[in-house]
Design a protein around this motif. Structure first.
Motif, PDB file in Angstrom:
ATOM      1  N   PRO A  53       0.927  -1.364  -0.289  1.00  0.00           N
ATOM      2  CA  PRO A  53       0.181  -0.176   0.016  1.00  0.00           C
ATOM      3  C   PRO A  53       0.415   1.312  -0.469  1.00  0.00           C
ATOM      4  O   PRO A  53       1.920   1.789   0.435  1.00  0.00           O
ATOM      5  N   THR A  54       0.024   2.319  -0.613  1.00  0.00           N
ATOM      6  CA  THR A  54       0.851   3.426  -0.764  1.00  0.00           C
ATOM      7  C   THR A  54       2.341   4.342   0.807  1.00  0.00           C
ATOM      8  O   THR A  54       2.928   4.557   0.915  1.00  0.00           O
ATOM      9  N   GLU A  55       0.671   4.246   1.649  1.00  0.00           N
ATOM     10  CA  GLU A  55       0.995   4.660   3.477  1.00  0.00           C
ATOM     11  C   GLU A  55       2.349   3.547   4.021  1.00  0.00           C
ATOM     12  O   GLU A  55       3.442   4.237   4.768  1.00  0.00           O
ATOM     13  N   ARG A  57       5.071   3.606   1.749  1.00  0.00           N
ATOM     14  CA  ARG A  57       6.223   4.641   0.751  1.00  0.00           C
ATOM     15  C   ARG A  57       7.988   4.838   1.684  1.00  0.00           C
ATOM     16  O   ARG A  57       7.185   4.919   3.339  1.00  0.00           O
ATOM     17  N   GLU A  93       9.466   6.322  -3.772  1.00  0.00           N
ATOM     18  CA  GLU A  93       8.188   4.994  -3.642  1.00  0.00           C
ATOM     19  C   GLU A  93       9.343   3.669  -3.306  1.00  0.00           C
ATOM     20  O   GLU A  93       8.445   2.604  -3.603  1.00  0.00           O
ATOM     21  N   TYR A  95       9.130   0.176  -0.907  1.00  0.00           N
ATOM     22  CA  TYR A  95       8.530   0.524   0.245  1.00  0.00           C
ATOM     23  C   TYR A  95       9.387  -0.393   1.772  1.00  0.00           C
ATOM     24  O   TYR A  95      10.053  -1.435   1.407  1.00  0.00           O
ATOM     25  N   SER A 429       0.769   2.099 -12.761  1.00  0.00           N
ATOM     26  CA  SER A 429       0.200   3.425 -12.205  1.00  0.00           C
ATOM     27  C   SER A 429       1.846   4.903 -11.852  1.00  0.00           C
ATOM     28  O   SER A 429       1.675   5.697 -12.231  1.00  0.00           O
ATOM     29  N   CYS A 430       2.863   4.079 -12.626  1.00  0.00           N
ATOM     30  CA  CYS A 430       4.077   4.694 -12.338  1.00  0.00           C
ATOM     31  C   CYS A 430       4.465   4.593 -13.962  1.00  0.00           C
ATOM     32  O   CYS A 430       5.808   5.939 -13.865  1.00  0.00           O
TER      33      CYS A 430
END
Length: 439
Positions: A53-55, A57, A93, A95, A429-430
């Motif tokens: 998840p993004t959180e 990173r 970015e 993780y 997404s990137c």
């Protein structure tokens, strides 16, 4: 009365029909034996890479905050890690494991289990969905984790979670470092080739950064804190010829080399305790040199199996002192997934193999986006190729990874179809931001 000449062949057949029948029978048996004795072809049905998840990173700012919050490092060590991070090639970015983002920053066994489950469960669920396989048709499970060994084993964890058959064969590879992901594919392929009744193998390549964080001041052990990040990949390989049309690639070659008999190679990357009793992984200064030497020996063994005759002839001429140029060691492949052990490792491999920047681009960009995810790294690189749409039907892809011990492992695949961006591709997404102009 003179015999009709046109009837002579028929007469001969009738006179020797027993011998001819025996000859035909022997030929049929020989042909059947040939095909049955050949090892079955092994295909990469599909794979999936875990996207945390993004959180979770782990930016440079988060790394700084976590390091200082722990209160376990001297200012000198903080500055050293800051310098390593700055020149590591990692971006903002990548993780980290879940426990890093909680109030309690002490990693426990439960932290490692949670990290393993999050990655493995997600990747396996995705790849089973993509391959349309019911978990009960999995015959073999091979789990690779470079440093984490849990009881019950990680493979048992998957058997329990997905309800696999009681007679499923399970294997765990640990302590083999970053090469264990490619080694797991090699092991699964050998098992499939050894028994035609076994059709489907599930491979999981994961690493555990929760329990490998080093909290001391030994510089050779601080490096791992700066480059290793959370990641996991799962793949299904099959020997079922009926699934060839669904498969992405066919395994052409798997080669593993182990140079542990040499003292420098054996200790180049080593788990140990520092003078204060803090456990960690020491990456010695000799590591890059050991990797380069091991790669050269490994490629010398692999070259006759993959290079075209022209390049082999040039290599032989060079050994005889009459060569006009060095052989093109990349002539046997269109693409390469290079070990993303760190910026220095990527550059050393590129120099040793004569790779261009475009050839090492997937490794450099993967290191920037995801960091060193250990044994799963080559699958994140493969996902980069697919996101870019670079792999065409018939292309050969070389995966090369290094591991503790010291090991070098290669996988050579042939694409059965041109690549395309999958919905679960971790780059989706990137990818528009890559490749970076500066690294």
């Amino acid at each position: 009365m003179t015999a009709d000449p046109s009837m002579q062949p028929l007469t001969l057949l009738l006179e020797h029909k027993l011998a001819i029948a025996a000859l035909l029978c022997c030929t049929a048996v020989a042909v059947l034996t040939f095909f049955l004795s050949r090892p079955p072809r092994v295909f990469l049905l599909d794979y999936a890479c875990y996207l945390p998840p993004t959180e979770h990173r782990l930016s440079f700012e988060v790394c700084e905050y976590f390091t200082r919050k722990s209160g376990r490092f001297s200012l000198k060590s903080e500055n050293f890690m800051r310098g390593i991070y700055a020149k590591s090639g990692l971006g903002d970015e990548t993780y980290g494991p879940p426990y890093v983002f909680r109030d309690d920053i002490n990693a426990r066994l439960s932290s490692g289990i949670e990290e393993a489950q999050r990655g493995a469960f997600s990747a396996v669920e995705t790849v089973l969905g993509k391959t349309r396989l019911d978990p009960t048709v999995i015959d073999v499970v091979v789990v690779a984790s470079g440093v984490f060994a849990h009881v019950p084993s990680l493979s048992s964890m998957l058997v329990h979670r997905f309800g696999l058959r009681p007679n499923v064969k399970t294997y765990n590879l640990s302590g083999m470092g970053c090469s264990s992901g490619a080694g797991a594919v090699d092991l699964a392929a050998r098992i499939l080739a050894g028994d035609r009744r076994i059709k489907n193998a599930l491979i999981v390549a994961t690493e555990n950064t929760s329990l490998s964080w080093y909290s001391g001041d030994n510089r050779s052990m601080l490096v791992t804190n700066c480059i290793f990040r959370a990641g996991c990949a799962a793949a299904v390989v099959t020997s079922d010829g009926r699934r060839r049309r669904d498969a992405k690639m066919e395994l052409v070659l798997a080669l593993r080399s182990h140079y542990g008999a040499d003292d420098a190679a054996y200790t180049a990357a080593f788990q140990e305790e520092d003078d204060e009793g803090n456990s960690g992984f020491s990456l010695k200064k000799e590591l890059v040199r050991v990797a380069g030497r091991g790669l050269r020996k490994h490629v010398e063994e692999m070259a006759p199996k993959v290079l075209p005759w022209k390049e082999l002839a040039i290599a032989v001429a060079g050994k005889l002192g009459v060569g006009v140029r060095k052989p093109d060691l990349m002539a046997g492949f269109e693409h390469a997934c290079v070990h993303t052990g760190g910026k220095a490792v990527v550059e050393a491999v590129a120099e040793g193999m004569g790779m261009t920047e475009r050839m090492t681009e997937p490794a450099r960009m993967t290191l920037h986006r995801f960091g060193n995810t250990s044994c799963s790294m080559v699958f994140y690189e493969l996902a980069y190729f697919e996101a870019m749409g670079r792999i065409k039907e018939g292309d050969r892809v070389w995966m090369i990874s290094f591991g503790t011990g010291f090991k070098v492992c290669s996988l050579v695949w042939r694409a059965l179809k041109s690549s395309a961006m999958a919905d679960d591709n971790p780059w989706k997404s990137c990818i528009h931001r890559y490749p970076l102009k500066a690294w």
